[in-house]
Enzyme design. Sequence first.
Site, PDB file in Angstrom:
ATOM      1  N   SER A  75       0.831  -1.209   0.000  1.00 21.92           N
ATOM      2  CA  SER A  75       0.000   0.000   0.000  1.00 21.92           C
ATOM      3  C   SER A  75       0.865   1.257   0.000  1.00 21.92           C
ATOM      4  CB  SER A  75      -0.963   0.003   1.194  1.00 21.92           C
ATOM      5  OG  SER A  75      -0.270  -0.022   2.420  1.00 21.92           O
ATOM      6  N   ASP A 131       6.319   2.835   6.848  1.00 22.46           N
ATOM      7  CA  ASP A 131       6.253   2.221   5.518  1.00 22.46           C
ATOM      8  C   ASP A 131       6.664   3.202   4.419  1.00 22.46           C
ATOM      9  OD1 ASP A 131       5.121   0.297   7.087  1.00 22.46           O
ATOM     10  OD2 ASP A 131       3.075   0.565   6.320  1.00 22.46           O
TER      11      ASP A 131
HETATM   12  P1  ADP Z   1       0.155  -4.342   2.642  1.00 26.82           P
HETATM   13  O1  ADP Z   1       0.438  -2.891   2.597  1.00 26.82           O
HETATM   14  O2  ADP Z   1       0.815  -5.030   3.772  1.00 26.82           O
HETATM   15  O3  ADP Z   1       0.456  -5.057   1.365  1.00 26.82           O
HETATM   16  P2  ADP Z   1      -2.512  -3.381   2.926  1.00 26.82           P
HETATM   17  O4  ADP Z   1      -3.792  -4.044   3.242  1.00 26.82           O
HETATM   18  O5  ADP Z   1      -2.079  -2.222   3.723  1.00 26.82           O
HETATM   19  O6  ADP Z   1      -1.406  -4.512   2.876  1.00 26.82           O
HETATM   20  O7  ADP Z   1      -2.545  -2.858   1.415  1.00 26.82           O
HETATM   21  C1  ADP Z   1      -3.025  -3.656   0.375  1.00 26.82           C
HETATM   22  C2  ADP Z   1      -3.919  -2.796  -0.502  1.00 26.82           C
HETATM   23  O8  ADP Z   1      -3.095  -1.896  -1.274  1.00 26.82           O
HETATM   24  C3  ADP Z   1      -4.674  -3.589  -1.525  1.00 26.82           C
HETATM   25  O9  ADP Z   1      -5.889  -4.062  -0.989  1.00 26.82           O
HETATM   26  C4  ADP Z   1      -4.924  -2.524  -2.604  1.00 26.82           C
HETATM   27  O10 ADP Z   1      -5.969  -1.664  -2.222  1.00 26.82           O
HETATM   28  C5  ADP Z   1      -3.649  -1.704  -2.551  1.00 26.82           C
HETATM   29  N1  ADP Z   1      -2.664  -2.180  -3.553  1.00 26.82           N
HETATM   30  C6  ADP Z   1      -1.396  -2.532  -3.315  1.00 26.82           C
HETATM   31  N2  ADP Z   1      -0.762  -2.875  -4.454  1.00 26.82           N
HETATM   32  C7  ADP Z   1      -1.659  -2.726  -5.447  1.00 26.82           C
HETATM   33  C8  ADP Z   1      -1.631  -2.947  -6.869  1.00 26.82           C
HETATM   34  N3  ADP Z   1      -0.546  -3.401  -7.477  1.00 26.82           N
HETATM   35  N4  ADP Z   1      -2.772  -2.690  -7.566  1.00 26.82           N
HETATM   36  C9  ADP Z   1      -3.876  -2.242  -6.962  1.00 26.82           C
HETATM   37  N5  ADP Z   1      -3.970  -2.040  -5.637  1.00 26.82           N
HETATM   38  C10 ADP Z   1      -2.891  -2.277  -4.868  1.00 26.82           C
HETATM   39 MG    MG Z   2      -0.173  -1.437   4.081  1.00 25.54          MG
END
Ligand code: ADP
Ligand code: MG
Length: 399
Positions: free
Chosen positions: A142, A189
């Site tokens: 994210s 982050d």
């Molecule tokens: P983390 O940050 O640990 O991976 P989070 O729940 O904070 O987990 O963030 C994940 C969210 O970030 C996904 O649900 C989506 O909304 C967004 N996200 C991250 N990478 C992408 C991507 N490549 N395409 C679209 N959305 C993304």
């Molecule tokens: Mg996150």
Amino acid sequence: MDEPRFELAWTREEGAARAALGFRQRFGTDPVGVWAAPGRVNIIGEHTDYNQGLCAPIALPHCVYAAVAPSSDDTVRLASAQSDGDGLWELPMSEVRPGNVNGWGAYVAGTIWGMRQRLMPAPAISGYVDSCVPFGAGLSSSAALSCVFAVAEAALAGMPDSAGLRIRLVDAARDAENQIVGAPTGGLDQSASLRSAKAHVLILDFQNNTARQVPFNLASSRLELLVIDTKAPHQLNDGQYGARRASCEAAARKLGVASLREVDDLEQAMRVLGPDTVEGRRARHVITEIARVKEFEQVARQGSWEELGRLFQESHDSLRYDYEVTVPELDVAVESALAAGAHAARMTGGGFGGSVIAVVPAERLQRVANGVSAAFAQAGFAPPAFLLGTPSAPAARVV
Ligand code: ADP
Ligand code: MG
């Protein structure tokens, strides 16, 4: 049991080619450039950022890639290879405000909004995203998503890159997550994605917003940092994260300090809070974890890696018993990695699912991955995935 799966990082060229191709297919024109921003793992210092404490992340070689072009009508249009089924995400910037933005585009439009709030020029854009950062694995996909657009925006607006600019971009990317997405994360982050350096660990101090880069070269001791994505569902939005923050703030109030960072006498703090109360246990985690980051910085400077086993164990146990953010998958991953020959292992990230890191002699990588996979199969968990945590470069333009 299936063969353990290693999630390899794309090369910058591969990531850029994928994002540019996706952009052309989706928007029918060429992007003006492609940017990349890494996911991260925190080596130690968990739940310390919002207590004005210290933490120690590295940038992963795994990045979110974004092909970008400015839009002429102040509307953000986005597509992602990871949510292709959703079609185009589209919103005029005039609609972007807290409580009004849904879906993954909130990380992007929120960053543009944050930059504008902070009086930085930030054009609306069209963007196509492709990523090899696993999401929801506690590896901060994210923040990487916000940060890749932060550096792209700054470049499109003609702002010269500098350490000072990157500090301001951290704040804007954090505004996106805190105010537009609505996740009360603390800055670790975004700092990791924007302020890390290759082959270094970033020692972040949230009391004075400083960052020190310390060489982090496990490889010269024939050690690898193995990241184990447990695949356990990772949910910070269910109120647990906010509850931990609230306990820390309440503990600080009872101790008469502005933040738990200011506590230097643990025993005295425990006498005031009670060592077995919820606030006492939460505060003990934060206070001891900050001390462990200070110890880790010395370990990294001296390369005295034999100390990592104890530091990681203390950190994991503190997160398990005092902060109560581990889940069975995290505990099993740590125990099975150590049993299979890892020198050190702990959960990383916010907890409630997510990933574990292990320091492993290079020749034992496969054995440890096999051991963890076997333990997961035995426990009835979904198969974990593995990544190599080589300390990598921060967010930047690729082409
Ligand atoms: P983390 O940050 O640990 O991976 P989070 O729940 O904070 O987990 O963030 C994940 C969210 O970030 C996904 O649900 C989506 O909304 C967004 N996200 C991250 N990478 C992408 C991507 N490549 N395409 C679209 N959305 C993304
Ligand atoms: Mg996150």
